[in-house]
Write an enzyme that holds these catalytic residues in place. Sequence first.
Site, mmCIF file in Angstrom:
data_model
loop_
_atom_site.group_PDB
_atom_site.id
_atom_site.type_symbol
_atom_site.label_atom_id
_atom_site.label_comp_id
_atom_site.label_asym_id
_atom_site.label_seq_id
_atom_site.Cartn_x
_atom_site.Cartn_y
_atom_site.Cartn_z
ATOM 1 N N LYS A 1 -20.443 -9.855 -18.011
ATOM 2 C CA LYS A 1 -20.682 -10.079 -19.369
ATOM 3 C C LYS A 1 -21.276 -11.646 -19.418
ATOM 4 C CE LYS A 1 -16.201 -12.359 -20.715
ATOM 5 N NZ LYS A 1 -15.445 -12.485 -21.724
ATOM 6 N N LYS B 1 -19.714 -18.206 -21.182
ATOM 7 C CA LYS B 1 -19.791 -19.471 -21.237
ATOM 8 C C LYS B 1 -19.244 -20.122 -20.122
ATOM 9 C CE LYS B 1 -18.256 -20.440 -26.150
ATOM 10 N NZ LYS B 1 -16.903 -20.136 -26.196
ATOM 11 N N LYS C 1 -9.532 -14.319 -15.062
ATOM 12 C CA LYS C 1 -9.679 -15.825 -14.916
ATOM 13 C C LYS C 1 -8.921 -16.253 -13.903
ATOM 14 C CE LYS C 1 -10.920 -16.584 -19.837
ATOM 15 N NZ LYS C 1 -10.830 -17.260 -21.093
HETATM 16 P P1 AMP Z 1 -15.412 -17.261 -26.226
HETATM 17 O O1 AMP Z 1 -16.495 -17.551 -25.635
HETATM 18 O O2 AMP Z 1 -14.587 -16.573 -24.880
HETATM 19 O O3 AMP Z 1 -14.300 -17.824 -27.014
HETATM 20 O O4 AMP Z 1 -15.518 -15.819 -27.175
HETATM 21 C C1 AMP Z 1 -15.821 -15.997 -28.536
HETATM 22 C C2 AMP Z 1 -15.947 -14.444 -28.932
HETATM 23 O O5 AMP Z 1 -17.402 -14.151 -28.429
HETATM 24 C C3 AMP Z 1 -14.743 -13.541 -28.581
HETATM 25 O O6 AMP Z 1 -14.543 -12.715 -29.975
HETATM 26 C C4 AMP Z 1 -15.490 -12.642 -27.639
HETATM 27 O O7 AMP Z 1 -14.942 -11.316 -27.474
HETATM 28 C C5 AMP Z 1 -17.125 -12.584 -27.879
HETATM 29 N N1 AMP Z 1 -17.934 -12.423 -26.683
HETATM 30 C C6 AMP Z 1 -17.835 -13.409 -25.751
HETATM 31 N N2 AMP Z 1 -18.677 -13.197 -24.796
HETATM 32 C C7 AMP Z 1 -19.299 -12.086 -25.420
HETATM 33 C C8 AMP Z 1 -20.453 -11.050 -24.585
HETATM 34 N N3 AMP Z 1 -20.978 -11.428 -23.412
HETATM 35 N N4 AMP Z 1 -20.768 -10.165 -25.523
HETATM 36 C C9 AMP Z 1 -20.012 -9.673 -26.620
HETATM 37 N N5 AMP Z 1 -19.338 -10.594 -27.391
HETATM 38 C C10 AMP Z 1 -18.765 -11.747 -26.416
HETATM 39 N N1 TRP Z 2 -9.287 -15.516 -26.901
HETATM 40 C C1 TRP Z 2 -10.752 -15.505 -27.672
HETATM 41 C C2 TRP Z 2 -11.702 -15.780 -26.534
HETATM 42 O O1 TRP Z 2 -11.600 -16.144 -25.343
HETATM 43 C C3 TRP Z 2 -10.709 -16.866 -28.382
HETATM 44 C C4 TRP Z 2 -9.532 -16.824 -29.453
HETATM 45 C C5 TRP Z 2 -8.781 -17.767 -29.585
HETATM 46 C C6 TRP Z 2 -9.382 -15.923 -30.529
HETATM 47 N N2 TRP Z 2 -7.507 -17.398 -30.406
HETATM 48 C C7 TRP Z 2 -8.193 -16.227 -31.028
HETATM 49 C C8 TRP Z 2 -10.066 -14.724 -30.956
HETATM 50 C C9 TRP Z 2 -7.564 -15.511 -31.976
HETATM 51 C C10 TRP Z 2 -9.696 -14.016 -32.106
HETATM 52 C C11 TRP Z 2 -8.352 -14.113 -32.428
HETATM 53 O O2 TRP Z 2 -12.719 -15.523 -27.079
#
Ligand code: AMP
Ligand code: TRP
Length: 379
Positions: free
Chosen positions: A228, A231, A146
Amino acid sequence: MVLTVGRRLHILNEYSSRCLKQVRRSHATETFKWSHRVFSGIQPTGSMHLGNYFGAVQKWVEMQNAGESVIYSIADLHSITLPQDPKHLHSNILQITATLLACGIDPDKSILFQQSRIPEHTQLCWTLGCLTTMARLAHIPTYKEKSATVKEVPLGLYVYPVLQAADILLYRATHVPVGEDQTHNLELVQHLAKIFNNRYGHTFPIPKAVVADSSISRLKSLRDPSKKMSKSEQDPKSRIEITDTPDDILEKCKKALTDFTSEITFDPEKRPGVANLITIHSLFTGLDPAEICEQNIGLDTGRYKLVVAEVIQEKLEPLRQQVQQYMSEPQYIEEVLNRGADKASVIAQQTWLDVKTKVGLQINEGSYRCLQVSEKRVM
Ligand code: AMP
Ligand code: TRP
């Protein structure tokens, strides 16, 4: 339903006595067993995509429906580690809540809450931040990824995994269902729990990551299968969102990057783009990749993309309509988040009180009396 102060206190007392019993038991038996508790979070930075759904949220629903004690957070404080438009952020919080409800999170079975409503997250984050080093945080891969996208790295981005540790430890969670990209963050959480326990006495369980098998745990971008699905990727065609219309889905599948071989074979190493489409197809239908290849012998990748689009359209359309239905009832979403915050707050306050006391920050009745005595002496 908003909890009254009396009801909150009642829950708090009940919870305290349960914790006390656990602590007594822990002294009686050396090997303390924490109650099974699941915690996870998702950032409201945009719409939920298939990677989020298959990598994490599907498991959240399964755990909830299996009767486990589950707590899920809309991690809005995490999302502001990179700039967000306030209006978008607000509507994304509502939308991600609506999407979680549509995916099957049931507020009567899960605690679903907005992170920023519980101030103990940031308080515990600070406390834990004092137990780790800058060198340790700088090595975390999500930080490296990031921070590479911005010129000036905000401090929040650096501290992000400590906040994640606070999220999990505040609820004394034992299991954390996440995608594979989160495993290094989870190692830091375990490390911080151990440091805290060693320094201040047994306070936190050492939480385990629950990661889906490798094909699901990291769905790839449709535009660049070496990355991957995410978002934060600029190009919206890189991901299929739960709220995409059938036309969006068709367009995104057609534009998915594949290769110059025309037949349908499953080879994630050599043909990651086609393999990603087959994986999505497999996740939606339960067919395994070999069966899918067999069913689609004779199709070229262009025509296969239409088959995948149709499968996705059929499965996502009911979800999309449900999200719309929830979005048309913002008071209901508010109420869900209010109830979630009330319930989360009871647990968070209890843990924070315990932490404050152990760290020496809590001025309790006894020490307050000492203070009054010494004040009198001064005067
Ligand atoms: P985030 O979008 O970063 O808040 O991710 C929320 C959850 O979705 C987290 O547990 C991530 O590890 C999972 N995640 C995000 N992107 C992927 C992906 N491309 N494939 C599998 N899991 C994902
Ligand atoms: N860091 C996680 C992500 O980017 C989101 C998240 C925030 C999370 N707090 C958490 C996941 C606590 C598991 C447990 O996807």
